[in-house]
Each structure stands twice: as structure tokens, then as C-alpha cells.
Design a protein around this motif. Structure first.
Motif, PDB file in Angstrom:
ATOM      1  N   VAL A   1       2.235  14.975   3.113  1.00 24.05           N
ATOM      2  CA  VAL A   1       0.858  14.573   2.572  1.00 24.05           C
ATOM      3  C   VAL A   1       0.376  13.424   3.394  1.00 24.05           C
ATOM      4  O   VAL A   1      -0.819  13.533   3.830  1.00 24.05           O
ATOM      5  CB  VAL A   1       0.706  14.044   0.989  1.00 24.05           C
ATOM      6  N   MET A   2       1.327  12.386   3.488  1.00 20.37           N
ATOM      7  CA  MET A   2       1.068  11.453   4.477  1.00 20.37           C
ATOM      8  C   MET A   2       0.693  11.551   5.893  1.00 20.37           C
ATOM      9  O   MET A   2       0.075  11.438   6.417  1.00 20.37           O
ATOM     10  CB  MET A   2       1.829  10.378   4.564  1.00 20.37           C
ATOM     11  N   ALA A   3       1.435  12.452   6.396  1.00 25.37           N
ATOM     12  CA  ALA A   3       1.553  13.165   7.757  1.00 25.37           C
ATOM     13  C   ALA A   3       0.144  13.728   7.968  1.00 25.37           C
ATOM     14  O   ALA A   3      -0.416  13.926   9.010  1.00 25.37           O
ATOM     15  CB  ALA A   3       2.863  13.987   8.237  1.00 25.37           C
TER      16      ALA A   3
ATOM     17  N   SER B   1      -2.773  13.711   6.221  1.00 24.91           N
ATOM     18  CA  SER B   1      -3.866  12.951   6.137  1.00 24.91           C
ATOM     19  C   SER B   1      -4.053  11.904   7.638  1.00 24.91           C
ATOM     20  O   SER B   1      -5.053  11.660   8.030  1.00 24.91           O
ATOM     21  CB  SER B   1      -3.761  11.658   5.031  1.00 24.91           C
ATOM     22  N   ALA B   2      -2.638  11.759   8.334  1.00 30.22           N
ATOM     23  CA  ALA B   2      -2.703  10.934   9.558  1.00 30.22           C
ATOM     24  C   ALA B   2      -3.098  11.696  10.553  1.00 30.22           C
ATOM     25  O   ALA B   2      -3.449  11.279  11.645  1.00 30.22           O
ATOM     26  CB  ALA B   2      -1.230  10.365   9.612  1.00 30.22           C
ATOM     27  N   SER B   3      -3.032  13.007  10.587  1.00 29.97           N
ATOM     28  CA  SER B   3      -3.389  14.161  11.376  1.00 29.97           C
ATOM     29  C   SER B   3      -2.894  13.791  12.864  1.00 29.97           C
ATOM     30  O   SER B   3      -3.530  13.865  13.759  1.00 29.97           O
ATOM     31  CB  SER B   3      -5.118  13.829  11.557  1.00 29.97           C
ATOM     32  N   GLY B   4      -1.377  13.701  12.748  1.00 32.65           N
ATOM     33  CA  GLY B   4      -0.897  13.361  14.151  1.00 32.65           C
ATOM     34  C   GLY B   4      -0.632  11.780  14.476  1.00 32.65           C
ATOM     35  O   GLY B   4       0.016  11.695  15.383  1.00 32.65           O
ATOM     36  N   GLY B   5      -1.445  11.071  13.715  1.00 33.60           N
ATOM     37  CA  GLY B   5      -1.129   9.764  14.017  1.00 33.60           C
ATOM     38  C   GLY B   5       0.307   9.170  13.956  1.00 33.60           C
ATOM     39  O   GLY B   5       0.703   8.408  14.652  1.00 33.60           O
ATOM     40  N   LEU B   6       1.019   9.651  13.041  1.00 34.82           N
ATOM     41  CA  LEU B   6       2.652   9.243  12.875  1.00 34.82           C
ATOM     42  C   LEU B   6       3.233   9.320  14.288  1.00 34.82           C
ATOM     43  O   LEU B   6       4.288   8.418  14.364  1.00 34.82           O
ATOM     44  CB  LEU B   6       3.409   9.912  11.697  1.00 34.82           C
ATOM     45  N   GLU B   7       2.942  10.270  15.236  1.00 34.76           N
ATOM     46  CA  GLU B   7       3.324  10.202  16.451  1.00 34.76           C
ATOM     47  C   GLU B   7       3.246   9.187  17.427  1.00 34.76           C
ATOM     48  O   GLU B   7       3.899   8.964  18.618  1.00 34.76           O
ATOM     49  CB  GLU B   7       3.249  11.696  16.934  1.00 34.76           C
ATOM     50  N   HIS B   8       2.008   8.498  17.023  1.00 37.46           N
ATOM     51  CA  HIS B   8       1.679   7.355  18.141  1.00 37.46           C
ATOM     52  C   HIS B   8       1.508   6.043  17.671  1.00 37.46           C
ATOM     53  O   HIS B   8       1.571   5.132  18.532  1.00 37.46           O
ATOM     54  CB  HIS B   8       0.191   7.951  18.582  1.00 37.46           C
TER      55      HIS B   8
ATOM     56  N   ILE C   1       0.928  -1.275  -0.001  1.00 35.75           N
ATOM     57  CA  ILE C   1       0.079  -0.063  -0.037  1.00 35.75           C
ATOM     58  C   ILE C   1       0.961   1.177   0.079  1.00 35.75           C
ATOM     59  O   ILE C   1       1.764   1.487   0.914  1.00 35.75           O
ATOM     60  CB  ILE C   1      -0.855  -0.017   1.322  1.00 35.75           C
ATOM     61  N   THR C   2       0.933   2.147  -1.121  1.00 39.73           N
ATOM     62  CA  THR C   2       1.734   3.260  -1.216  1.00 39.73           C
ATOM     63  C   THR C   2       1.098   4.646  -1.367  1.00 39.73           C
ATOM     64  O   THR C   2       1.846   5.623  -1.097  1.00 39.73           O
ATOM     65  CB  THR C   2       2.777   3.248  -2.408  1.00 39.73           C
ATOM     66  N   ASP C   3      -0.009   4.549  -1.654  1.00 41.44           N
ATOM     67  CA  ASP C   3      -1.001   5.950  -1.646  1.00 41.44           C
ATOM     68  C   ASP C   3      -0.905   6.958  -0.397  1.00 41.44           C
ATOM     69  O   ASP C   3      -1.188   6.233   0.748  1.00 41.44           O
ATOM     70  CB  ASP C   3      -2.405   5.795  -2.193  1.00 41.44           C
ATOM     71  N   PRO C   4      -0.266   8.021  -0.388  1.00 41.19           N
ATOM     72  CA  PRO C   4      -0.256   8.569   0.884  1.00 41.19           C
ATOM     73  C   PRO C   4      -1.277   9.082   1.551  1.00 41.19           C
ATOM     74  O   PRO C   4      -1.379   9.076   2.851  1.00 41.19           O
ATOM     75  CB  PRO C   4       0.778   9.769   0.623  1.00 41.19           C
ATOM     76  N   HIS C   5      -2.391   9.302   0.915  1.00 40.11           N
ATOM     77  CA  HIS C   5      -3.622   9.596   1.499  1.00 40.11           C
ATOM     78  C   HIS C   5      -4.175   8.384   2.161  1.00 40.11           C
ATOM     79  O   HIS C   5      -4.829   8.582   3.241  1.00 40.11           O
ATOM     80  CB  HIS C   5      -4.700  10.109   0.259  1.00 40.11           C
ATOM     81  N   ASN C   6      -4.307   7.141   1.557  1.00 37.38           N
ATOM     82  CA  ASN C   6      -4.885   6.068   2.045  1.00 37.38           C
ATOM     83  C   ASN C   6      -3.967   5.654   3.305  1.00 37.38           C
ATOM     84  O   ASN C   6      -4.371   5.308   4.430  1.00 37.38           O
ATOM     85  CB  ASN C   6      -4.821   5.046   1.068  1.00 37.38           C
ATOM     86  N   VAL C   7      -2.781   5.643   3.218  1.00 38.23           N
ATOM     87  CA  VAL C   7      -1.797   5.238   4.300  1.00 38.23           C
ATOM     88  C   VAL C   7      -2.032   6.099   5.505  1.00 38.23           C
ATOM     89  O   VAL C   7      -2.162   5.689   6.601  1.00 38.23           O
ATOM     90  CB  VAL C   7      -0.359   5.346   3.808  1.00 38.23           C
ATOM     91  N   GLY C   8      -2.037   7.497   5.453  1.00 35.89           N
ATOM     92  CA  GLY C   8      -2.366   8.614   6.373  1.00 35.89           C
ATOM     93  C   GLY C   8      -3.715   8.245   7.122  1.00 35.89           C
ATOM     94  O   GLY C   8      -3.450   8.209   8.280  1.00 35.89           O
ATOM     95  N   ALA C   9      -4.608   7.974   6.200  1.00 34.29           N
ATOM     96  CA  ALA C   9      -5.979   7.769   6.790  1.00 34.29           C
ATOM     97  C   ALA C   9      -6.015   6.422   7.565  1.00 34.29           C
ATOM     98  O   ALA C   9      -6.679   6.387   8.865  1.00 34.29           O
ATOM     99  CB  ALA C   9      -6.951   7.670   5.574  1.00 34.29           C
ATOM    100  N   ILE C  10      -5.387   5.502   7.282  1.00 34.06           N
ATOM    101  CA  ILE C  10      -5.311   4.301   7.872  1.00 34.06           C
ATOM    102  C   ILE C  10      -4.295   4.404   9.208  1.00 34.06           C
ATOM    103  O   ILE C  10      -4.605   3.985  10.474  1.00 34.06           O
ATOM    104  CB  ILE C  10      -4.557   2.969   7.210  1.00 34.06           C
ATOM    105  N   VAL C  11      -3.130   5.295   9.083  1.00 33.32           N
ATOM    106  CA  VAL C  11      -2.280   5.611  10.504  1.00 33.32           C
ATOM    107  C   VAL C  11      -3.385   6.310  11.348  1.00 33.32           C
ATOM    108  O   VAL C  11      -3.127   6.079  12.619  1.00 33.32           O
ATOM    109  CB  VAL C  11      -1.115   6.419   9.925  1.00 33.32           C
TER     110      VAL C  11
END
Length: 275
Positions: A170-172, A174-181, A136-146
Motif C-alpha cells: 500500500v505504501m509503495a 502510494s509512493a508511485s516508485g519513490g521508494l526506489e529513489h 508517522i505510520t499511515d501507509p498512504h500518508n507515508v507513500g505520498a510523502i515519499v
């Protein structure tokens, strides 16, 4: 005066081809600043927007190179985080627009930071709930999943070094801060990683629209790893073979297929709801 036939000289006062009265040659302006995609690299990631930047600033594990903020954004930021880990540069919104482009919703915040350290697969706890991405590589999809993974307490996301999402702005966003967690665990081979997790007692659950078993048949369980395939291609055959069970989401409406990020949210709810 008649110019030489070989064109080696021009008569005085002659004009270049295509000359128009009033024409002035355009002088080269100052070089444009690199775009955010040009600035992103292996040594740093670009973050923008309120949630990605504020969550990153609150993360003690982040190391920053640069922070740009408008006056209004900085006032709001200091209400939430009185002590910032880096001195911000106060700029006008247009300065961030020039870095990101006119369509990026940055809300007056832009940061460049080092990537978060990726934990090892064998460091996962025995009661972990993991996600695994099969190309899975699409940054919007990945960000939403994160973002969804952070909401449901996912321990980490397993992804491969190749055919994997990059932690872009773009991924970050979409993740709305989720990458930090929710950290990303990078492995060389997904099948080998799933085999290793199976040996540790993880239930490996593959999401497949054509699976025989419905999602309800699995129920909440730990430790477990939910394996998600790319939209259109789904799970690769080798990945399917490494799963203990394949499950489907039964949709009742006219459209039976779901975006992978929506499917991930439904499945995580089913795997984490109280028994």
C-alpha cells in the motif's frame, strides 16, 4: 426398533439434527492463497502497480523473489525494460486479484522483492536534504510523502525502528516508485539522531502549526532536515526540543490545517526553490 434411552445407538436410516432434503455436505475446497499482507514479512515486500513495479525492476539494488504479469502488462514492461532481472510468470488479472484483494489497482503487475538496504545516518552527505518522521505510520500518508520527496530530490528519510512505517505494498503504491529513489534511514532514537545531525551542521526544521516563525522566514538551505509529526499529535516535546527552528505554514482559507503529506510538499518546495 426402539433406540436405547441413553442415545448410544441410532435407528437405521435416521437423519442428523437439522437435516434438510437435498442437503449435501460442502466438501473442503483448495486452500486460498495468502493475502498480500500475509505474504509481506521481514524478508520481502510486496509491490504492485505500474510505477512501483517498473521502477523497482529498473533499480539494480533490488533483488526479486517473484514477478507476476498479465500479457498486456508484460508487453508494456518490455517496451520500457527490454532486459528484466527475473523471469515473469504470465497470469490472468484474477490471479493477482486473489493475492491482493478486489480493491487493489495492480495494473497487471505484482512482485515480491527483498527490502532495500537501509543506509547509515553517518553516510549522509554534507549537503543532504533529509526528512525525519516523528511516529508517522499511515501507509498512504507515508507513500505520498515519499513520492514528493523523490520529486524534490530529498536524500533520505530518517525514521525509527519502532512507531515507523513498514514498506508495504500500500505504501509503495502510494509512493508511485519513490521508494526506489529515497532510501529509509532507520535509527533507534529520533532525538539522538537529530542531535547527531545538528552536530554535523544540519539545520533541524520542525513543522508545527502553532510555531511562531512562518515558513518564509527559513528559506532554502543545505544541509537540513525537515521534521514532520503525525497527524493529530504533531511533534512530540522531545522532538521539538531537538529542532533549531519551528515553522508554520500560513493558510489563508477557511481550513487552516493540512494533511501531513500536503504540508510536506509545500515545505519542501520552500526549502528547495531557487534563491
Amino acid at each position: 426398533m426402539t433406540p436405547p434411552r441413553d442415545g448410544s445407538a441410532k435407528p437405521p436410516g435416521s437423519k442428523p439434527p437439522g437435516f434438510k432434503p437435498g442437503f449435501r455436505p460442502r466438501r473442503p475446497g483448495p486452500p486460498r492463497p495468502p493475502s498480500h499482507t500475509q505474504r509481506e514479512g521481514m524478508d520481502h515486500v510486496v509491490l504492485y502497480g505500474w510505477h512501483p513495479v517498473s521502477q523497482a525492476l529498473a533499480n539494480e539494488g533490488r533483488r526479486f523473489h517473484r514477478l507476476l504479469a498479465t500479457e498486456n502488462a508484460l508487453l508494456r514492461l518490455k517496451e520500457t525494460l527490454p532486459a528484466l532481472p527475473i523471469e515473469p510468470e504470465i497470469v490472468r488479472p484474477g490471479a493477482i486479484d486473489r493475492l491482493l484483494g478486489p480493491d487493489a489497482v495492480h495494473q497487471g503487475l505484482y512482485a515480491e522483492a527483498e527490502p532495500l538496504e537501509a543506509p547509515a545516518l553517518d553516510a549522509m552527505p554534507d549537503d543532504a536534504l533529509l526528512l525525519a518522521f516523528d511516529q508517522i505510520t499511515d501507509p498512504h500518508n507515508v507513500g505520498a510523502i515519499v513520492r514528493t520527496a523523490a520529486a524534490f530530490g530529498v536524500t533520505a528519510i530518517v525514521t525509527t525502528a519502532r512507531h515507523s512505517p513498514n514498506a508495504t505494498g500500500v505504501m509503495a503504491k502510494s509512493a508511485s516508485g519513490g521508494l526506489e529513489h529515497v532510501p529509509l534511514v532507520v535509527v533507534r532514537n529520533l532525538a539522538e539522531a537529530l542531535i547527531t545531525l545538528g552536530e554535523r551542521g544540519f539545520t533541524r526544521i520542525g513543522l508545527d502549526s502553532d510555531a511562531e516563525a512562518p515558513l518564509d522566514s527559513v528559506g532554502p538551505r543545505r544541509p537540513a532536515v525537515l521534521v514532520l509529526g503525525a497527524e493529530g499529535k504533531g511533534l512530540r516535546q522531545r522532538t521539538r526540543e531537538c529542532c533549531d527552528v519551528l515553522v508554520r505554514i500560513d493558510a489563508t482559507g477557511a481550513i487552516r490545517s493540512l494533511n501531513v503529506s500536503n504540508a510536506a510538499a509545500i515545505t519542501l518546495y520552500a526549502l528547495t526553490r531557487p534563491a
